[in-house]
Design an enzyme around this catalytic site. Sequence first.
Site, PDB file in Angstrom:
ATOM      1  CB  SER A   1      45.225  21.805 -27.143  1.00 10.23           C
ATOM      2  OG  SER A   1      45.326  22.919 -27.992  1.00 10.23           O
TER       3      SER A   1
ATOM      4  CG  ASP B 177      51.575  21.018 -32.111  1.00  4.92           C
ATOM      5  OD1 ASP B 177      50.990  21.894 -32.782  1.00  4.92           O
ATOM      6  OD2 ASP B 177      51.168  20.627 -31.011  1.00  4.92           O
TER       7      ASP B 177
ATOM      8  CG  HIS C 271      47.758  20.864 -31.919  1.00  2.00           C
ATOM      9  ND1 HIS C 271      48.547  21.284 -30.873  1.00  2.00           N
ATOM     10  CD2 HIS C 271      46.479  21.177 -31.567  1.00  2.00           C
ATOM     11  CE1 HIS C 271      47.792  21.821 -29.922  1.00  2.00           C
ATOM     12  NE2 HIS C 271      46.538  21.777 -30.318  1.00  2.00           N
TER      13      HIS C 271
END
Length: 423
Positions: free
Chosen positions: A231, A332, A364
């Site tokens: 991320s 995501d 995600h």
Amino acid sequence: MASMSPPIHDLRQHDETATHFYLDVRCLICRFLGFIFGTETFGNHQQQQFPRKPENMERQSSFSRDFGHAAAETYLITRLTFTLLRYLGVGYRWYTRLVALACYALLLMPGFLQVAYCYFFSSQVRRSIVYGDQPRNRLDLYLPTNTNGPKPVVVFVTGGAWIIGYKAWGSLLGLQLAERDIIVACVDYRNFPQGTISDMVKDVSQGISFVCNLIDRFGGDPNRIYLMGQSAGAHISACVLLEQAIKESRGESTTWSVSQIKAYFGLSGGYNLFNLVDHFHNRGLYRSIFLSIMEGEESFEQFSPEVRIKDPRNREAASFLPPIKLFHGTSDYSIPSDASINLVEALKGVGAEAEVILYEGKSHTDLFLQDPLRGGKDDLFDHVVSVIHAGDEEALAKDASAPPRKRLVPEILLRLARHISPF
């Protein structure tokens, strides 16, 4: 385009309310941490031991007083949190996300508790090793029980929206990779508002330098180091890697070499700030906060690896980059999978070795959290391990015969958590 909002320190100077709030929070933190540890060592306080309680003090009275004190502090923290949210102009959508996040964490708590126990009590974990002079310049090492010969190393940079990242978020990955005879170094870095993107990039680069130069002291192989980010951590680590490659292509002196990084793994990352700022704004996240973290729109190109690698002045750096593998879920919604697809296309366009692997229907957090907590077979985990152990027949044989990973959370809780996930 909207202009960048004033930085936090300017707001404090011009807004008396914000100043009082900042001081209240700082005092509260000092009091709260001092209460937990029995000392006041924070801010400008002198170290001071709480007086020892008389032995004949009734335990029930002591418990009631401590419970009441903790309850009062919890109430104050909660009140100040909502005051901060109101000051930032946070509305209904943020409140619902906070509630969803709390429920999400509660459902996954059985797994979190097991991982936390290992993190704090396992002899395989070396916590908070200092790598720099900033308070957040710390890293955790996860060491295999097998100490025969130097081990490959993964430097992992955690996510957290550039605001709530913390090295312990990588503990599940670290423990599971250590079971496969791989050392993992989880690097902590300054978050906003403690630092902005340039501070984060600087911290992570320092952490990588520490590993590259000193990991042999912990049984690691300095010639088999892999960089991985998730991320926001994928974005930061990609910025670090590209910046290092650009410096080396220009003949600048550095404290570590890109040649020591055998591969880069990017998990659910965003690599183009021009796209991210609009995406986050459309999802109800405030543009002004994002601009403050990224030091304004004038810094977007510098901290957008997809954009920067296309610059003709930087194309020579592509030959210095290691093989790059990006992983992304097609469902995501926090950072769309197009972010990884576009970076791989940009890298291939300048001759770099790059690959994107998409996981149909994954969110995600599925790849990094829910799937590892589920245990059993994990395609992403197995792929990463196979790349790291490529060429090591003994390690590959051990991987093939390794028992399935333990399930840490019941399936029904994982499904409910995915349904209410705010990510």
